[in-house]
Design an enzyme around this catalytic site. Structure first.
Site: not given
Ligand code: UGA
Length: 432
Positions: A122, A152, A211, A253, A255, A263, A331
Site C-alpha cells: 500500500t 485487498f 480501506n 457493519l 459493531a 492496515c 498490531r
Molecule cells: C483490511 C481490508 O479488509 C482488506 O481488504 C485489505 O486488503 C487489508 O486491510 C490491507 O490493507 O492489507 P485486515 O486488516 O486483514 O484487512 O482486516 P479486516 O477483516 O478488514 O478487519 C480490520 C478491523 O476491522 C479488525 O479490527 C476487525 O475486527 C474490524 N471490523 C471489521 C469490525 O470491527 N467490524 C466489521 O464489521 C468488520
C-alpha cells in the site's frame, strides 16, 4: 509467466504462493536468510489458514522458489512485485517508503530488457511517479513500466480473497503492461472477478479510499451502537436493516471494539497525511481516526460501570487479544490499550488466545497467559470476549468460571443473550 515477489511478508508471501498455484513460476525474495531457509522447509512466518499446505504443494512442484538473491530473481522475471512494508513513520502519520525506494534502486541495476515493476504494497498516491524517477536513472524508458496493483486481502481469509476477489485494480496507462497484467489475472477474471484498468495514481488512491471507507463504516456503526445502548435498540437489527439496502451493503457493519490491524489504522492516517500535502481537508476520515481512538475509552468506561467502579483487585479474563479472529496479529489491537489501562486501575488480567502467548504483555506485572479456555476463566469476576474466535461461541460459562456471579462482557456480540440469561449470568454486549 515468470514472476518475482520482493518481500515475503503478508502480501508478498500470500500473493506469491497463490500466483504459483495458478501455474506461474514465482520466485519469492527476502533479505532475511532465516526466513528464506524456513520457507524452504515449509515453515511459514505468519499465521494464515491454508497457507502452509499451499506453500508446500507449490514448492514441491518447483513452481515456487525462495531466495535472498534479489538480483538473480529480477533477471529471471518479467513481472516484479514490490511487497515490502510501508509502516507509519516514527514521527508523524505519513507512510515510511524507504524500503520501497531501496528496492526500486536495487532492481534498477538488473533491468536490461522489458519488465513490469508493480507496487503491491500500500503506497501513497504519487509513489509510482517517484519509483519511475529512480528507475530512469539507470534504465531506458522503453525497458520498464511502473504499475500499481493494490491488494485487498484480509488476514485470516487471504487465500480465499486472492482466489475470489471482487475486483482486480491495475493502475497503468501503458497498453502493453495492461495486456500482460490482464492475462496474468485471466484465471481469476474467468471466475467472475471484475477487472479495472485505471491510471496509476487512481489505483493508488482506490486502495486507501477502500480501506478508509471500510474503517468509516465500522466507526459509524460503533457510534450508533453507543446510541442504541442508551435507547434500548439492538444494533444488530440496525446493521441488518441498513445492510439490506443494496446501496449500503451489510458487510463491515459489525459493531465491536476499535478496529485494529496493520492496515486500517495505518492507512487512514496515511491518506489524511497525503491530503494535507495536497492542501485538502479529508474531514470525514480525520473524524473516523478520532472516533476509533475514542472507541477503547468508551468500552473501558462501560467496563468500569459494569464493575460498579471497583476495578482494583478484580480478576478480569480476556478471551482473545488479537485484533480479529484467525490471525496471530497483535498490531494496533484494542487489547493493547484496554489491558494496560485495567492493570493501571489495579485489575489482575488473565488472557487466552487460540493463536498463543503474546510477548506484548511481557512487560506488565499481573498479566498471565492461560494455556486453555478453562484455566483462563477459572475464578474470573469479569470475562471479556475481545476477539470473535469460533472457539468462544458455544462455551458453557457457568461451569467454566465456577463463580456464582461472574459477568460477561461480549464485545463482539457472539453469544446468545437468551441462552446466557437462562444460565443466570450477568451479560453485557455491544449496542444492546
Ligand atoms: C483490511 C481490508 O479488509 C482488506 O481488504 C485489505 O486488503 C487489508 O486491510 C490491507 O490493507 O492489507 P485486515 O486488516 O486483514 O484487512 O482486516 P479486516 O477483516 O478488514 O478487519 C480490520 C478491523 O476491522 C479488525 O479490527 C476487525 O475486527 C474490524 N471490523 C471489521 C469490525 O470491527 N467490524 C466489521 O464489521 C468488520
Amino acid at each position: 509467466m515468470k514472476l518475482c515477489m520482493i518481500g515475503t511478508g503478508y502480501v508478498g508471501l500470500v500473493s506469491g504462493v497463490c500466483f504459483a498455484d495458478l501455474g506461474n513460476e514465482v520466485i519469492c525474495v527476502d533479505k532475511d536468510l532465516n526466513k528464506i531457509k524456513n520457507l524452504k522447509r515449509g515453515i511459514i512466518p505468519i499465521y494464515e489458514p491454508g497457507l502452509e499446505e499451499l506453500t508446500k504443494k507449490n514448492f514441491k512442484s518447483g513452481r515456487l522458489k525462495f531466495t535472498t538473491n534479489l538480483s538473480d530473481a529480477v533477471k529471471r522475471s518479467q513481472i516484479i512485485f514490490i511487497c515490502v512494508g510501508t509502516p507509519t513513520k516514527k514521527n508523524g502519520n505519513a507512510a515510511d517508503l524507504s524500503q520501497v525506494f531501496n528496492v526500486a534502486k536495487e532492481v534498477s541495476y538488473d533491468i536490461k530488457n522489458f519488465k513490469i515493476l508493480i507496487t503491491k504494497s500500500t503506497v501513497p498516491v504519487t509513489t509510482g511517479d517517484k519509483i519511475e524517477k529512480i528507475l530512469l536513472k539507470k534504465v531506458k524508458k522503453k525497458n520498464f513500466s511502473i504499475v500499481s496493483n493494490p491488494e485487498f486481502l484480509r488476514e485470516g481469509e487471504a487465500i480465499r480473497d486472492f482466489n475470489f476477489p471482487d475486483r482486480i485494480v491495475i493502475g497503468t496507462s501503458d497498453k502493453k503492461s495492461n495486456k500482460i497484467m490482464k492475462s496474468l489475472y485471466a484465471p481469476l477474471i474467468s471466475k467472475g472477478a471484475k477487472y479495472l484498468n485505471t491510471s496509476r495514481r487512481g489505483a493508488e488512491l482506490i486502495k486507501y479510499a477502500s480501506n478508509a471507507f471500510l474503517a468509516t463504516k465500522i466507526s459509524f456503526i460503533n457510534e450508533l451502537a453507543n446510541l442504541s445502548e442508551k435507547i434500548g435498540v439492538n444494533i444488530e437489527d440496525v446493521s441488518i436493516g441498513m445492510g439490506l439496502d443494496k446501496r449500503i451493503g451489510g458487510r463491515f457493519l459489525r459493531a465491536g471494539p476499535a478496529y485494529g490491524g496493520s492496515c486500517f489504522p495505518k492507512d487512514t492516517r496515511a491518506i489524511a497525511d497525503t491530503a494535507k500535502l495536497f492542501k485538502t481537508d479529508l474531514s470525514i476520515i480525520k473524524s473516523v481516526i478520532k472516533s476509533n481512538k475514542n472507541r477503547s475509552v468508551i468500552l473501558l468506561k462501560r467496563v468500569s460501570k459494569i464493575l460498579k467502579n471497583k476495578i482494583k483487585n478484580k480478576k478480569i479474563t480476556f478471551l482473545g487479544v488479537t485484533f480479529k479472529a484467525n490471525t496471530d496479529d497483535m498490531r494496533e489491537s484494542s487489547s493493547l490499550t484496554m489491558i494496560p489501562y485495567l492493570l493501571k486501575k489495579g485489575a489482575k488480567i488473565k488472557y487466552y488466545d487460540p493463536s498463543g502467548y503474546k510477548k506484548e504483555f511481557e512487560k506488565f506485572k499481573n498479566v498471565t497467559f492461560a494455556k486453555n479456555i478453562k484455566s483462563s476463566c477459572e475464578g474470573a469476576d469479569l470475562i471479556i470476549i475481545h476477539t470473535e474466535w469460533n472457539d468462544f461461541k458455544s462455551l458453557n460459562f457457568k461451569s467454566l468460571s465456577k463463580k456464582r456471579n461472574v459477568i460477561i462482557y461480549d464485545m463482539r456480540n457472539i453469544l446468545s443473550p437468551e441462552k446466557i440469561k437462562k444460565d443466570k449470568i450477568s451479560y453485557f454486549a455491544i449496542g444492546k
